[in-house]
Design an enzyme around this catalytic site. Structure first.
Site, PDB file in Angstrom:
ATOM      1  N   GLY A  31       7.096   5.284   7.974  1.00  0.00           N
ATOM      2  CA  GLY A  31       6.172   6.409   8.110  1.00  0.00           C
ATOM      3  C   GLY A  31       6.388   7.100   9.444  1.00  0.00           C
ATOM      4  O   GLY A  31       7.459   6.999  10.051  1.00  0.00           O
TER       5      GLY A  31
ATOM      6  N   GLU B 204       8.787  16.539  15.270  1.00  0.00           N
ATOM      7  CA  GLU B 204       9.274  16.537  13.886  1.00  0.00           C
ATOM      8  C   GLU B 204       8.624  17.698  13.116  1.00  0.00           C
ATOM      9  O   GLU B 204       7.412  17.873  13.159  1.00  0.00           O
ATOM     10  CB  GLU B 204       8.927  15.194  13.232  1.00  0.00           C
ATOM     11  CG  GLU B 204       9.610  15.004  11.901  1.00  0.00           C
ATOM     12  CD  GLU B 204       9.383  13.599  11.316  1.00  0.00           C
ATOM     13  OE1 GLU B 204       8.254  13.077  11.392  1.00  0.00           O
ATOM     14  OE2 GLU B 204      10.356  13.033  10.768  1.00  0.00           O
TER      15      GLU B 204
ATOM     16  N   CYS C 221      13.265  11.964   6.534  1.00  0.00           N
ATOM     17  CA  CYS C 221      13.228  11.434   7.908  1.00  0.00           C
ATOM     18  C   CYS C 221      14.487  11.817   8.679  1.00  0.00           C
ATOM     19  O   CYS C 221      14.440  12.079   9.870  1.00  0.00           O
ATOM     20  CB  CYS C 221      13.063   9.921   7.904  1.00  0.00           C
ATOM     21  SG  CYS C 221      14.353   9.076   6.959  1.00  0.00           S
TER      22      CYS C 221
ATOM     23  N   LYS D 190       0.853  -1.197   0.000  1.00  0.00           N
ATOM     24  CA  LYS D 190       0.000   0.000   0.000  1.00  0.00           C
ATOM     25  C   LYS D 190       0.886   1.243   0.000  1.00  0.00           C
ATOM     26  O   LYS D 190       1.458   1.606   1.016  1.00  0.00           O
ATOM     27  CB  LYS D 190      -0.913   0.058   1.236  1.00  0.00           C
ATOM     28  CG  LYS D 190      -1.997   1.127   1.048  1.00  0.00           C
ATOM     29  CD  LYS D 190      -2.638   1.616   2.304  1.00  0.00           C
ATOM     30  CE  LYS D 190      -1.927   2.726   2.975  1.00  0.00           C
ATOM     31  NZ  LYS D 190      -1.771   3.978   2.185  1.00  0.00           N
TER      32      LYS D 190
ATOM     33  N   GLU E 205      10.051   1.739  10.508  1.00  0.00           N
ATOM     34  CA  GLU E 205      11.073   2.785  10.296  1.00  0.00           C
ATOM     35  C   GLU E 205      10.330   4.111  10.408  1.00  0.00           C
ATOM     36  O   GLU E 205       9.499   4.425   9.555  1.00  0.00           O
ATOM     37  CB  GLU E 205      11.716   2.662   8.901  1.00  0.00           C
ATOM     38  CG  GLU E 205      12.616   1.462   8.709  1.00  0.00           C
ATOM     39  CD  GLU E 205      14.036   1.683   9.263  1.00  0.00           C
ATOM     40  OE1 GLU E 205      14.276   2.646  10.025  1.00  0.00           O
ATOM     41  OE2 GLU E 205      14.906   0.860   8.919  1.00  0.00           O
TER      42      GLU E 205
HETATM   43  P1  NAD Z   1       2.241   8.503   7.750  1.00  0.00           P
HETATM   44  O1  NAD Z   1       2.582   7.766   8.996  1.00  0.00           O
HETATM   45  O2  NAD Z   1       1.186   9.545   7.813  1.00  0.00           O
HETATM   46  O3  NAD Z   1       1.796   7.486   6.604  1.00  0.00           O
HETATM   47  C1  NAD Z   1       2.628   6.432   6.181  1.00  0.00           C
HETATM   48  C2  NAD Z   1       1.775   5.335   5.560  1.00  0.00           C
HETATM   49  O4  NAD Z   1       0.953   4.761   6.582  1.00  0.00           O
HETATM   50  C3  NAD Z   1       0.823   5.819   4.478  1.00  0.00           C
HETATM   51  O5  NAD Z   1       0.792   4.849   3.454  1.00  0.00           O
HETATM   52  C4  NAD Z   1      -0.510   5.918   5.213  1.00  0.00           C
HETATM   53  O6  NAD Z   1      -1.633   5.791   4.371  1.00  0.00           O
HETATM   54  C5  NAD Z   1      -0.406   4.742   6.156  1.00  0.00           C
HETATM   55  N1  NAD Z   1      -1.249   4.808   7.359  1.00  0.00           N
HETATM   56  C6  NAD Z   1      -1.756   5.896   7.978  1.00  0.00           C
HETATM   57  N2  NAD Z   1      -2.443   5.533   9.077  1.00  0.00           N
HETATM   58  C7  NAD Z   1      -2.376   4.187   9.155  1.00  0.00           C
HETATM   59  C8  NAD Z   1      -2.862   3.210  10.085  1.00  0.00           C
HETATM   60  N3  NAD Z   1      -3.573   3.571  11.165  1.00  0.00           N
HETATM   61  N4  NAD Z   1      -2.579   1.908   9.875  1.00  0.00           N
HETATM   62  C9  NAD Z   1      -1.827   1.531   8.813  1.00  0.00           C
HETATM   63  N5  NAD Z   1      -1.351   2.401   7.887  1.00  0.00           N
HETATM   64  C10 NAD Z   1      -1.609   3.718   8.066  1.00  0.00           C
HETATM   65  O7  NAD Z   1       3.615   9.127   7.210  1.00  0.00           O
HETATM   66  P2  NAD Z   1       3.842  10.017   5.929  1.00  0.00           P
HETATM   67  O8  NAD Z   1       3.322  11.393   6.169  1.00  0.00           O
HETATM   68  O9  NAD Z   1       3.397   9.294   4.724  1.00  0.00           O
HETATM   69  O10 NAD Z   1       5.435  10.052   5.864  1.00  0.00           O
HETATM   70  C11 NAD Z   1       6.222  10.938   6.594  1.00  0.00           C
HETATM   71  C12 NAD Z   1       6.778  10.257   7.840  1.00  0.00           C
HETATM   72  O11 NAD Z   1       7.571   9.124   7.460  1.00  0.00           O
HETATM   73  C13 NAD Z   1       7.734  11.164   8.604  1.00  0.00           C
HETATM   74  O12 NAD Z   1       7.494  11.020   9.973  1.00  0.00           O
HETATM   75  C14 NAD Z   1       9.104  10.626   8.228  1.00  0.00           C
HETATM   76  O13 NAD Z   1      10.119  10.917   9.171  1.00  0.00           O
HETATM   77  C15 NAD Z   1       8.826   9.151   8.129  1.00  0.00           C
HETATM   78  N6  NAD Z   1       9.845   8.464   7.334  1.00  0.00           N
HETATM   79  C16 NAD Z   1      10.730   7.632   7.979  1.00  0.00           C
HETATM   80  C17 NAD Z   1      11.744   7.023   7.263  1.00  0.00           C
HETATM   81  C18 NAD Z   1      12.759   6.127   7.929  1.00  0.00           C
HETATM   82  O14 NAD Z   1      13.504   5.468   7.233  1.00  0.00           O
HETATM   83  N7  NAD Z   1      12.833   6.088   9.250  1.00  0.00           N
HETATM   84  C19 NAD Z   1      11.846   7.223   5.880  1.00  0.00           C
HETATM   85  C20 NAD Z   1      10.914   8.048   5.243  1.00  0.00           C
HETATM   86  C21 NAD Z   1       9.906   8.678   5.987  1.00  0.00           C
END
Ligand code: NAD
Length: 457
Positions: free
Chosen positions: A205, A358, A261, A155, A227
Site C-alpha cells: 500500500g 506520488e 506503484c 484484509k 511494499e
Molecule cells: P493505502 O495505503 O491507502 O491502503 C492499503 C491497505 O491498507 C488498504 O487495505 C487499507 O484499508 C489499509 N489501511 C489503511 N490504513 C491503515 C492502517 N492505519 N493500518 C492498517 N491498514 C490500513 O493504499 P491504496 O490506496 O490501497 O493503494 C495504493 C498505494 O499502494 C500506492 O501508494 C501504491 O504505490 C502502493 N502499491 C505498492 C506496491 C508495491 O509493490 N510496492 C504495489 C501496489 C500498490
C-alpha cells in the site's frame, strides 16, 4: 452492525453494501487462525502446496467472474483485469516451486558436529492489500505465507471487497478451516488487525500507511514486510532511441490509469532532444482513450475514486499555475464516474509537488535537464522513494553506470524495468521495508532455526 458501500468508479453507483468486520469478530478470526496454525505447520509442505494448487484451480475456474468483478469495483479495462487474474492464478504453481527451494533445510557442517538450518513459519500473518492489482497483490502475500506454514488473516482494500471475497472463498474452501480468513473494512479494521494477536504483517500500500503500520507494529515487535509507493523516474539521454523511450514513458505513465506503484511518474529528458521527444509523447498519449472498462475501445478506465481524481487534478493544476505547460488533457470530467484524461505536462519544475509526491494518475510529466549523467542521477534520487527507475541511452555502459547510481530496487535500461522469474520485488528507501518475491522474499515469511548435534567427522 456497520457497513460500507462498494462503488463502481465508472458510474459512482453503489454495487454492494459490505458488512464491516467488528472488533469482536476480528478477535475471534485471529484466535481461530492461531488455534489451527500448529496443525497447518505440521502438514507436510507437499500437502500444503497441493491444497494451494487446488485453491488456485478453483479461482482459475472463476477467472471471467473475477475479471468482471475487478472492473466493476476499480474500473480497469476488463481485458486487463482478466490478464491480471489469469497470470497471477497461473503463477501460483511457479511460486510454490520457489517456496519449496526457499524452505529446504540446509546442512552446515562443523568439526565434530552438524547443524541443520530449518525454516519455521512465523505463526499468524496479517495480509493487508491495496486495490490497484486486486488479485496480484493479495496472492503475492497469501501464497508464500500459507505455503510456509503460516495461517493468514486477509484484509483486502475496502475499494475491492468482492474481489477479495472471491479470492478468500476459492482458496479458503480448498484449505482446512481457519487457515485463510477474511476480514472486511477500511483503515480502521486494518489498524485493529495490526494491533491484534498476529505475528507478522505483510502489507502492500501507500508509504504513509506503511509508516503508520510500522509504528503500530512496534508494540509486540511484530515482523513486517512493507511494499510501498513510488515516484519512478525515466531518464532519456540525447543518444537514446527516442521512439522507444517515448513509448515506454507513455505506456507506463498511463497504464491502469496511472495507478501502478512502478508507474513512470517523472521523465527527465536531455534538453537537446526535449522538443522532439515532447512531440512523440503527445502523439502517442493522444491515443490513450478513456471510458468504462467494459467498453472495448477504452485503453484506460476511470480513476478508482473521486478522492484519487481530486489529488491528481490538484497536482496538475498546481504544476500549470507554477509554469508547467499543459500539452494534453488536464481537465477532470463532469458527469458520472471518476474519469480523468491522459495528460501530458511539459517543462515541469523539479521543485513542484508533482515532481516529489506520488501522483498515481494518468500524467506524463516531462522535465528537461542538461543531459549529464551526474544530473540524471541527482534528479532521479531527489525523492524519498526508491521503487523502480528506467534509463534510455544508446550507450549501455552509461546506462548501467546511471542505473547503479539510482537508489531503487529495480532499473530498466532501454526497456521498462522487468522481473525475470525469481526476481525479488524490492522497494529501496521509503518504497519498502523487507520485500516480496523470489527465494529471498519467500523466506521472509519464516525464521531460520538451527539444530546442532555432535557428529563424527
Ligand atoms: P493505502 O495505503 O491507502 O491502503 C492499503 C491497505 O491498507 C488498504 O487495505 C487499507 O484499508 C489499509 N489501511 C489503511 N490504513 C491503515 C492502517 N492505519 N493500518 C492498517 N491498514 C490500513 O493504499 P491504496 O490506496 O490501497 O493503494 C495504493 C498505494 O499502494 C500506492 O501508494 C501504491 O504505490 C502502493 N502499491 C505498492 C506496491 C508495491 O509493490 N510496492 C504495489 C501496489 C500498490
Amino acid at each position: 452492525m456497520s457497513s460500507f458501500n462498494d462503488i463502481d468508479p465508472a458510474t459512482g453507483e453503489t454495487i454492494a453494501v459490505i458488512s464491516t468486520t467488528s472488533e469482536s469478530e476480528l478477535r475471534e478470526v485471529v484466535a481461530r487462525a492461531r488455534e489451527v496454525q500448529p496443525a497447518w505447520e505440521a502438514t507436510p509442505f507437499e500437502e500444503r502446496a497441493e491444497l494451494l494448487r487446488a485453491g488456485a484451480a478453483r479461482l482459475g475456474e472463476k477467472v471471467d467472474e473475477l475479471a468482471e468483478t475487478i472492473t466493476r469495483e476499480m474500473g480497469k479495462p476488463v481485458a486487463e483485469a482478466r490478464r491480471e487474474a489469469a497470470a497471477w492464478v497461473g503463477h501460483t504453481a511457479e511460486v510454490l516451486e520457489e517456496v519449496a527451494v526457499a524452505l529446504a533445510p540446509e546442512v552446515l557442517p562443523a568439526k565434530g558436529s552438524e547443524t541443520v538450518l530449518e525454516r519455521q513459519p512465523l505463526g499468524v500473518v496479517a495480509a493487508i492489500t491495496p486495490w490497484n492489482f486486486p488479485v496480484g497483490m493479495p496472492l503475492s502475500i497469501l501464497i508464500p505465507a500459507l505455503a510456509a506454514g503460516n495461517t493468514v488473516v486477509f484484509k483486502p482494500s475496502e475499494l475491492v471487497p468482492l474481489t477479495g471475497a472471491l479470492i478468500a472463498e476459492c482458496f479458503g474452501s480448498a484449505l482446512p478451516k481457519g487457515v485463510l480468513n477474511l476480514v472486511q473494512g477500511g483503515g480502521d479494521v486494518g489498524a485493529s488487525l495490526v494491533k491484534s494477536d498476529v505475528d507478522m504483517i505483510g502489507f502492500v500500500g501507500s508509504r504513509d500507511t506503511g509508516e503508520r503500520i510500522m509504528k503500530a507494529a512496534g508494540d509486540g515487535l511484530k515482523r513486517l514486510i512493507l511494499e510501498l509507493g513510488g515516484k519512478d523516474p525515466l531518464v532519456v539521454f540525447e543518444d537514446a532511441d527516442l521512439e522507444s523511450a517515448a513509448e515506454c514513458a507513455v505506456r507506463h505513465s498511463l497504464r491502469n490509469t496511472g495507478q501502478v506503484c512502478c508507474s513512470v511518474e517523472r521523465v527527465y529528458v536531455a534538453e537537446k532532444v526535449a522538443k522532439e521527444f515532447e512531440e512523440l509523447v503527445v502523439a502517442k498519449a493522444s491515443d490513450w482513450s478513456h471510458g468504462s472498462g467494459f467498453d472495448a475501445g477504452s485503453k484506460m478506465g476511470p480513476m478508482v475514486s473521486a478522492e484519487q481524481r481530486s489529488k491528481v487534478a490538484a497536482q496538475v493544476t498546481d504544476a500549470v499555475a507554477s509554469g508547467a505547460r499543459l500539452l494534453l488533457g488536464g481537465e477532470s470530467e463532469s458527469g458520472e464516474g471518476f474519469f480523468y484524461p491522459a495528460t501530458v505536462l511539459g517543462d515541469v519544475d523539479q521543485s513542484l509537488t508533482i515532481s516529489h509526491e506520488e501522483t498515481f494518475g494518468p500524467v506524463v510529466s516531462l522535465t528537461p535537464f542538461d543531459g549529464t549523467e551526474e544530473r540524471a542521477v541527482e534528479l532521479a534520487n531527489d525523492t524519498p522513494y526508491g521503487l523502480g527507475a528506467n534509463v534510455y541511452t544508446g550507450d549501455l555502459e552509461k546506462g548501467l553506470r546511471v542505473a547503479r547510481g539510482i537508489r531503487s530496487g529495480q532499473v530498466g535500461i532501454n526497456q521498462y524495468l522487468g522481473s525475470a522469474k525469481g526476481t525479488p520485488w524490492v522497494g529501496a528507501r521509503q518504497s519498502g521495508f523487507g520485500f516480496l518475491g523470489g527465494i529471498e522474499g519467500h523466506r521472509q515469511f519464516t525464521l531460520p532455526k538451527s539444530l546442532s548435534y555432535p557428529k563424527a567427522d
